[in-house]
Design a protein around this motif. Sequence first.
Motif, PDB file in Angstrom:
ATOM      1  N   ARG A 158       3.240  -5.518  -8.176  1.00 19.89           N
ATOM      2  CA  ARG A 158       2.337  -6.639  -7.894  1.00 19.89           C
ATOM      3  C   ARG A 158       2.989  -7.980  -8.196  1.00 19.89           C
ATOM      4  O   ARG A 158       2.782  -8.956  -7.477  1.00 19.89           O
ATOM      5  CB  ARG A 158       1.044  -6.468  -8.670  1.00 19.89           C
ATOM      6  CG  ARG A 158       0.222  -5.330  -8.135  1.00 19.89           C
ATOM      7  CD  ARG A 158      -1.069  -5.149  -8.879  1.00 19.89           C
ATOM      8  NE  ARG A 158      -1.805  -4.027  -8.334  1.00 19.89           N
ATOM      9  CZ  ARG A 158      -2.725  -3.366  -9.001  1.00 19.89           C
ATOM     10  NH1 ARG A 158      -3.041  -3.726 -10.223  1.00 19.89           N
ATOM     11  NH2 ARG A 158      -3.345  -2.354  -8.438  1.00 19.89           N
ATOM     12  N   THR A 187       3.348  -0.338 -11.459  1.00 19.14           N
ATOM     13  CA  THR A 187       2.366  -1.013 -10.620  1.00 19.14           C
ATOM     14  C   THR A 187       2.372  -2.513 -10.896  1.00 19.14           C
ATOM     15  O   THR A 187       2.310  -3.323  -9.970  1.00 19.14           O
ATOM     16  CB  THR A 187       0.962  -0.438 -10.869  1.00 19.14           C
ATOM     17  OG1 THR A 187       1.009   0.973 -10.657  1.00 19.14           O
ATOM     18  CG2 THR A 187      -0.054  -1.043  -9.938  1.00 19.14           C
ATOM     19  N   GLN A 224       0.828  -1.205   0.000  1.00 14.36           N
ATOM     20  CA  GLN A 224       0.000   0.000   0.000  1.00 14.36           C
ATOM     21  C   GLN A 224       0.861   1.253   0.000  1.00 14.36           C
ATOM     22  O   GLN A 224       0.567   2.222  -0.707  1.00 14.36           O
ATOM     23  CB  GLN A 224      -0.941  -0.008   1.198  1.00 14.36           C
ATOM     24  CG  GLN A 224      -2.056  -1.028   1.088  1.00 14.36           C
ATOM     25  CD  GLN A 224      -2.893  -1.098   2.365  1.00 14.36           C
ATOM     26  OE1 GLN A 224      -2.563  -0.486   3.374  1.00 14.36           O
ATOM     27  NE2 GLN A 224      -3.970  -1.869   2.308  1.00 14.36           N
ATOM     28  N   GLU A 234       2.387   1.598  -3.439  1.00 10.05           N
ATOM     29  CA  GLU A 234       1.374   2.019  -4.412  1.00 10.05           C
ATOM     30  C   GLU A 234       1.073   3.509  -4.266  1.00 10.05           C
ATOM     31  O   GLU A 234       0.913   4.226  -5.253  1.00 10.05           O
ATOM     32  CB  GLU A 234       0.110   1.187  -4.216  1.00 10.05           C
ATOM     33  CG  GLU A 234      -0.843   1.238  -5.366  1.00 10.05           C
ATOM     34  CD  GLU A 234      -1.915   0.166  -5.286  1.00 10.05           C
ATOM     35  OE1 GLU A 234      -2.628   0.014  -6.285  1.00 10.05           O
ATOM     36  OE2 GLU A 234      -2.039  -0.500  -4.248  1.00 10.05           O
TER      37      GLU A 234
END
Length: 102
Positions: free
Chosen positions: A95, A91, A39, A42
């Motif tokens: 991930r 991103t 988090q 991100e």
Amino acid sequence: KTEEGQKEESAEASAQEEEEEVQLPRVLWTAPNLAKDMQATEHLLGVSAMATGSGLGMALLGIAPFTPPNPFMVGLFLAVIQVRLAHIWMTRQMRAQVRRHV
């Protein structure tokens, strides 16, 4: 013979129980959870994309008085696409790293 038969049956039963226990998956170690780190990363990616987009926008606004409207809008559009693609790429990398960690 009855004692030997009972011993053989108990040995077979214990062997089957051991096989059943071995077949079950055993978790020996679990990695720490990366939810908070993901988090935070991100959020930083979003801030980075916003800063890059703002910088490109300000640079293009600096040349706006000297540029015709159509090439200016094309340049602005390309800058937006570049920032968006970079954000998507980073991103996806993040991930993928989280999936590999798990």
